[in-house]
Design a protein around this motif. Sequence first.
Motif, PDB file in Angstrom:
ATOM      1  N   THR A  11       0.903  -1.053  -0.032  1.00  0.00           N
ATOM      2  CA  THR A  11       0.019   0.095   0.046  1.00  0.00           C
ATOM      3  C   THR A  11       0.701   1.336   0.109  1.00  0.00           C
ATOM      4  O   THR A  11       1.719   1.395   0.685  1.00  0.00           O
ATOM      5  N   LEU A  12       0.622   2.261  -0.876  1.00  0.00           N
ATOM      6  CA  LEU A  12       1.170   3.422  -1.033  1.00  0.00           C
ATOM      7  C   LEU A  12       0.339   4.659  -0.290  1.00  0.00           C
ATOM      8  O   LEU A  12      -0.720   4.675  -0.934  1.00  0.00           O
ATOM      9  N   ARG A  13       0.915   5.342   0.561  1.00  0.00           N
ATOM     10  CA  ARG A  13       0.106   6.519   1.312  1.00  0.00           C
ATOM     11  C   ARG A  13       0.762   7.543   0.811  1.00  0.00           C
ATOM     12  O   ARG A  13       2.226   7.817   0.781  1.00  0.00           O
ATOM     13  N   VAL A  20      -5.023   9.592   0.871  1.00  0.00           N
ATOM     14  CA  VAL A  20      -5.085   8.881  -0.422  1.00  0.00           C
ATOM     15  C   VAL A  20      -4.106   7.826  -0.548  1.00  0.00           C
ATOM     16  O   VAL A  20      -2.897   7.754  -0.007  1.00  0.00           O
ATOM     17  N   THR A  21      -4.408   6.470  -0.750  1.00  0.00           N
ATOM     18  CA  THR A  21      -3.760   5.366  -0.942  1.00  0.00           C
ATOM     19  C   THR A  21      -3.859   4.789  -2.562  1.00  0.00           C
ATOM     20  O   THR A  21      -4.765   4.969  -3.106  1.00  0.00           O
ATOM     21  N   TYR A  22      -2.698   4.149  -2.630  1.00  0.00           N
ATOM     22  CA  TYR A  22      -2.572   3.425  -4.063  1.00  0.00           C
ATOM     23  C   TYR A  22      -2.319   2.054  -3.412  1.00  0.00           C
ATOM     24  O   TYR A  22      -1.479   1.837  -2.600  1.00  0.00           O
ATOM     25  N   VAL A  23      -2.623   1.014  -4.437  1.00  0.00           N
ATOM     26  CA  VAL A  23      -2.274  -0.289  -4.128  1.00  0.00           C
ATOM     27  C   VAL A  23      -1.387  -0.940  -5.245  1.00  0.00           C
ATOM     28  O   VAL A  23      -1.906  -0.797  -6.562  1.00  0.00           O
ATOM     29  N   THR A  24      -0.141  -1.528  -5.092  1.00  0.00           N
ATOM     30  CA  THR A  24       0.730  -2.103  -6.245  1.00  0.00           C
ATOM     31  C   THR A  24       1.307  -3.099  -5.712  1.00  0.00           C
ATOM     32  O   THR A  24       1.167  -3.646  -4.391  1.00  0.00           O
ATOM     33  N   ARG A  38       6.203   8.733  -7.297  1.00  0.00           N
ATOM     34  CA  ARG A  38       5.449   9.926  -7.441  1.00  0.00           C
ATOM     35  C   ARG A  38       4.280   9.735  -8.069  1.00  0.00           C
ATOM     36  O   ARG A  38       4.404   9.389  -9.572  1.00  0.00           O
ATOM     37  N   LYS A  39       3.038   9.933  -7.648  1.00  0.00           N
ATOM     38  CA  LYS A  39       1.758   9.587  -8.101  1.00  0.00           C
ATOM     39  C   LYS A  39       0.688  10.826  -7.939  1.00  0.00           C
ATOM     40  O   LYS A  39       1.182  11.755  -7.156  1.00  0.00           O
ATOM     41  N   GLY A  45      -4.817  17.620  -6.150  1.00  0.00           N
ATOM     42  CA  GLY A  45      -4.907  18.101  -7.426  1.00  0.00           C
ATOM     43  C   GLY A  45      -3.544  18.051  -8.027  1.00  0.00           C
ATOM     44  O   GLY A  45      -3.257  19.258  -8.827  1.00  0.00           O
ATOM     45  N   ALA A  46      -2.508  17.351  -7.278  1.00  0.00           N
ATOM     46  CA  ALA A  46      -1.024  17.509  -7.875  1.00  0.00           C
ATOM     47  C   ALA A  46      -0.445  16.211  -7.441  1.00  0.00           C
ATOM     48  O   ALA A  46      -1.063  15.455  -6.944  1.00  0.00           O
ATOM     49  N   HIS A  47       0.607  16.309  -8.141  1.00  0.00           N
ATOM     50  CA  HIS A  47       1.479  14.966  -7.949  1.00  0.00           C
ATOM     51  C   HIS A  47       2.597  15.373  -6.798  1.00  0.00           C
ATOM     52  O   HIS A  47       2.973  16.254  -6.557  1.00  0.00           O
ATOM     53  N   VAL A  48       2.468  13.944  -5.935  1.00  0.00           N
ATOM     54  CA  VAL A  48       3.151  13.957  -4.683  1.00  0.00           C
ATOM     55  C   VAL A  48       3.868  12.618  -4.675  1.00  0.00           C
ATOM     56  O   VAL A  48       3.501  11.777  -5.257  1.00  0.00           O
ATOM     57  N   ASP A  49       4.624  12.763  -3.311  1.00  0.00           N
ATOM     58  CA  ASP A  49       5.467  11.417  -3.214  1.00  0.00           C
ATOM     59  C   ASP A  49       4.416  10.499  -2.669  1.00  0.00           C
ATOM     60  O   ASP A  49       3.920  10.923  -1.448  1.00  0.00           O
TER      61      ASP A  49
END
Length: 54
Positions: A11-13, A20-24, A38-39, A45-49
Amino acid sequence: MARTTQRPVVTLRSTAGTGVTYVTRKNRQNDPDRLILRKYDPVLGAHVDFREER
């Protein structure tokens, strides 16, 4: 896809603190350290780590 110990689901937080989280998945043998990608953060509304959490 079969989940293995070699390529676990992580899990990426967001480091911006928006929750907000992403799963990979990652290869633990090639990348033993915590993953940082960096997503896009839709709350900001922006790209962050995004940092891997365990």
